[in-house]
Design an enzyme around this catalytic site. Structure first.
Site, short mmCIF file in Angstrom:
data_model
loop_
_atom_site.label_atom_id
_atom_site.label_comp_id
_atom_site.label_asym_id
_atom_site.label_seq_id
_atom_site.Cartn_x
_atom_site.Cartn_y
_atom_site.Cartn_z
N ARG A 69 0.82 -1.22 0.00
CA ARG A 69 0.00 0.00 0.00
C ARG A 69 0.85 1.27 0.00
O ARG A 69 0.46 2.29 -0.59
CB ARG A 69 -0.94 -0.02 1.21
CG ARG A 69 -1.87 1.20 1.32
CD ARG A 69 -2.79 1.06 2.53
NE ARG A 69 -3.48 2.30 2.86
CZ ARG A 69 -4.65 2.68 2.35
NH1 ARG A 69 -5.26 1.92 1.47
NH2 ARG A 69 -5.21 3.82 2.73
N ILE A 108 -7.11 7.92 -1.61
CA ILE A 108 -7.03 6.46 -1.49
C ILE A 108 -7.84 6.10 -0.25
O ILE A 108 -7.65 6.68 0.82
CB ILE A 108 -5.57 5.97 -1.38
CG1 ILE A 108 -5.52 4.45 -1.20
CG2 ILE A 108 -4.81 6.68 -0.28
CD1 ILE A 108 -4.09 3.88 -1.23
N SER A 109 -8.77 5.18 -0.41
CA SER A 109 -9.66 4.82 0.70
C SER A 109 -8.89 4.17 1.84
O SER A 109 -7.82 3.59 1.64
CB SER A 109 -10.75 3.85 0.22
OG SER A 109 -11.61 4.46 -0.71
N GLN A 110 -9.46 4.26 3.04
CA GLN A 110 -8.83 3.64 4.20
C GLN A 110 -8.80 2.13 4.02
O GLN A 110 -9.67 1.55 3.34
CB GLN A 110 -9.58 4.01 5.47
CG GLN A 110 -10.98 3.42 5.57
CD GLN A 110 -11.78 4.02 6.71
OE1 GLN A 110 -12.39 5.06 6.55
NE2 GLN A 110 -11.77 3.35 7.85
#
Length: 210
Positions: free
Chosen positions: A32, A58-60
């Site tokens: 990530r 960017i999503s959690q």
């Protein structure tokens, strides 16, 4: 960073109901930190979204894992992703053994992410620059569809491009600041919708979005 990924899976995902082994394995494998801006890499494995430029995020990690789990996908399935963004969600799906078709509308993000995915050798991911609300009609139908931006309604072209049987996961809401995470199941020509809780995504922009 491997230890950070393991800690993320152990402390953020498993205690909150992520139990799909393929999802957990993918989340523990995909780097990530390479999908976020260099200045923010120290925060890459913390459970909150991060900016990636051009007003996008960017999503959690939990949301990525949760949406991936809701797809109930099996290896070899074809998945359409609307909103490539950083490419992290697509990478997780590819790591799960899925063939991913992903559409991004912002040229700069599209080019950067396409090059990153190529450099990381994610050969199961195909990228396209286009209006995501129109889907990818010439490659339809798709076993699964995932949308990573929130719109006021479920885009009709995506419903049409969803296989039968098939599953779509997307945020939907009349507010541009908050939505409901919706699971749409297509079975025998009928649609079955269920809500899975409140979320907050960037706008789904296009002919069938905002």
């Amino acid at each position: 960073m491997r230890r950070n990924r393991e800690r993320m899976v152990r402390q953020q995902l498993m205690p909150r109901g992520i139990s799909d082994e393929a999802v957990l394995a993918a989340m523990g494998c995909v780097p990530r930190h390479l999908f976020v801006q260099e200045a923010l890499r120290a925060q890459a494995y913390e459970d909150h979204p991060l900016p990636i430029g051009n007003g996008q995020t960017i999503s959690q990690p939990f949301i990525v894992a949760f949406m991936s789990q809701l797809l109930e996908a099996k290896p070899g399935m074809r998945v359409l992703e609307i909103g490539t963004g950083s490419g992290y969600q697509a990478a997780v799906l590819a790591e799960m053994g899925l063939d991913v078709y992903t559409v991004e509308r912002i040229r700069e993000i599209y080019q950067t992410t396409r090059d990153l995915l190529r450099a990381l050798r994610y050969t199961r991911i195909r990228c396209r620059l286009d209006d995501g609300t129109l889907g990818w009609p010439e490659s339809a139908p798709f076993d699964r569809i995932i949308v990573t931006a929130g719109g006021p309604e479920i885009p009709v072209p995506l419903v049409e491009q969803l296989a039968d049987p098939g599953v779509m996961v997307l945020p939907v809401g009349v507010s541009r600041r908050s939505q409901e995470l919706v699971v749409v199941r297509k079975r025998d020509g009928k649609l079955f919708r269920s809500n899975r809780g409140g979320v907050s995504f960037v706008d789904l922009v296009g002919c069938h979005g905002w």
